[in-house]
Design an enzyme around this catalytic site. Sequence first.
Site, PDB file in Angstrom:
ATOM      1  N   LYS A 193     -18.162 -54.966 -47.049  1.00 14.76           N
ATOM      2  CA  LYS A 193     -18.660 -53.600 -47.246  1.00 14.76           C
ATOM      3  C   LYS A 193     -19.169 -53.032 -45.921  1.00 14.76           C
ATOM      4  O   LYS A 193     -18.920 -51.870 -45.591  1.00 14.76           O
ATOM      5  CB  LYS A 193     -19.755 -53.578 -48.330  1.00 14.76           C
ATOM      6  CG  LYS A 193     -19.158 -53.733 -49.724  1.00 14.76           C
ATOM      7  CD  LYS A 193     -20.145 -54.066 -50.823  1.00 14.76           C
ATOM      8  CE  LYS A 193     -19.339 -54.354 -52.097  1.00 14.76           C
ATOM      9  NZ  LYS A 193     -20.141 -54.836 -53.221  1.00 14.76           N
ATOM     10  N   GLN A 208     -25.931 -55.865 -54.840  1.00 14.22           N
ATOM     11  CA  GLN A 208     -24.813 -56.778 -55.051  1.00 14.22           C
ATOM     12  C   GLN A 208     -25.068 -57.682 -56.257  1.00 14.22           C
ATOM     13  O   GLN A 208     -26.139 -58.272 -56.393  1.00 14.22           O
ATOM     14  CB  GLN A 208     -24.612 -57.623 -53.771  1.00 14.22           C
ATOM     15  CG  GLN A 208     -23.387 -58.508 -53.792  1.00 14.22           C
ATOM     16  CD  GLN A 208     -22.077 -57.730 -53.839  1.00 14.22           C
ATOM     17  OE1 GLN A 208     -21.975 -56.630 -53.316  1.00 14.22           O
ATOM     18  NE2 GLN A 208     -21.072 -58.282 -54.489  1.00 14.22           N
ATOM     19  N   ASP A 263     -22.158 -47.394 -56.995  1.00 14.70           N
ATOM     20  CA  ASP A 263     -21.366 -48.327 -57.809  1.00 14.70           C
ATOM     21  C   ASP A 263     -20.919 -47.669 -59.117  1.00 14.70           C
ATOM     22  O   ASP A 263     -20.041 -48.176 -59.802  1.00 14.70           O
ATOM     23  CB  ASP A 263     -22.223 -49.554 -58.177  1.00 14.70           C
ATOM     24  CG  ASP A 263     -21.878 -50.800 -57.387  1.00 14.70           C
ATOM     25  OD1 ASP A 263     -20.703 -50.943 -57.010  1.00 14.70           O
ATOM     26  OD2 ASP A 263     -22.789 -51.623 -57.162  1.00 14.70           O
TER      27      ASP A 263
HETATM   28  N1  GUN Z   1     -20.114 -58.009 -57.410  1.00 21.10           N
HETATM   29  C1  GUN Z   1     -18.773 -58.105 -57.545  1.00 21.10           C
HETATM   30  N2  GUN Z   1     -18.218 -56.867 -57.523  1.00 21.10           N
HETATM   31  C2  GUN Z   1     -19.215 -55.983 -57.373  1.00 21.10           C
HETATM   32  C3  GUN Z   1     -19.278 -54.566 -57.276  1.00 21.10           C
HETATM   33  O1  GUN Z   1     -18.280 -53.843 -57.330  1.00 21.10           O
HETATM   34  N3  GUN Z   1     -20.526 -54.043 -57.122  1.00 21.10           N
HETATM   35  C4  GUN Z   1     -21.633 -54.798 -57.069  1.00 21.10           C
HETATM   36  N4  GUN Z   1     -22.801 -54.189 -56.929  1.00 21.10           N
HETATM   37  N5  GUN Z   1     -21.621 -56.100 -57.166  1.00 21.10           N
HETATM   38  C5  GUN Z   1     -20.415 -56.700 -57.314  1.00 21.10           C
END
Ligand code: GUN
Length: 280
Positions: free
Chosen positions: A52, A96, A119
């Site tokens: 990210k 996350q 998200d």
């Molecule tokens: N863990 C795995 N995929 C994601 C996602 O798209 N967003 C978040 N916040 N955590 C994740």
Amino acid sequence: MAKIIDGKTIRDYNLNLMKEEVAALNEQGIYPCLAVIIVGNNPASRVYVNNKKAACDKTGIISREYALPEETTTDELLELIDKLNADDEVSGILCQLPLPQQIDKEKVLERISPSKDVDCFHPENIGRLSIGNGIFLPCTPNGVMKLLEYEGIEVAGKRCVIIGRSNIVGKPMAMLMLAANATVTVCHSRTENLSEITRQADILVAAVGVPDFVKADMVREGAVVIDVGINRNVNERLCGDVDFKEVAKKASYITPVPGGVGPMTITMLMRNTITAAKNS
Ligand code: GUN
């Protein structure tokens, strides 16, 4: 033989467009900024968070990381979120997942201000999405829509079958496809005669979490097959939910794992962060 949809090329195409957009926003004094919270030492989460940050760097989005220890309490995490909600320099906040088991995940996700919820996990944003009035679009499902769009695959009027009903993929995928005027069926672990339904799909989306779940006899000749799965096979190699080798012989288009839907999830996170910055 199916055409393989190359998620990395489509990611790079979209990230380059966003880079120009961010540069133009910077000219106007708008600086998109993503705050990423990671709690504990989950190795997969560490890889995702690093990816990210790399996508932020590519597009010119400012990234901030908040790494908290494994034993963090719900209240401590909520305190950080309150601080970031109130910080005008932060456009988007992402926590996350998965979180350590002592943390109340729902409470945490609902505490993120809906206007910074890049998200698109907050109930308000999911509700907006369901009435076709979304501010943010859910990252993985929107990534799938972008892959289809890039390849010129029409969704309107098509029969789309989604296997999986999770809050993060299956349900929002259904909403986006419905908004794009598809006829949508969502299948799940209690669906009877699954193959009969999947064989009717013009576009089949697999989001099950089981390696090689979708076999060739579940797919209609010429169907578009989108694999959202990220699994490890018996040899610990990354694989999707679709028996790629066999299904590729029958499908018209197919996404590989890795290199299909995966790269698009983070790309759409960048899109949502830019949207948040523009709206603030
Ligand atoms: N863990 C795995 N995929 C994601 C996602 O798209 N967003 C978040 N916040 N955590 C994740």
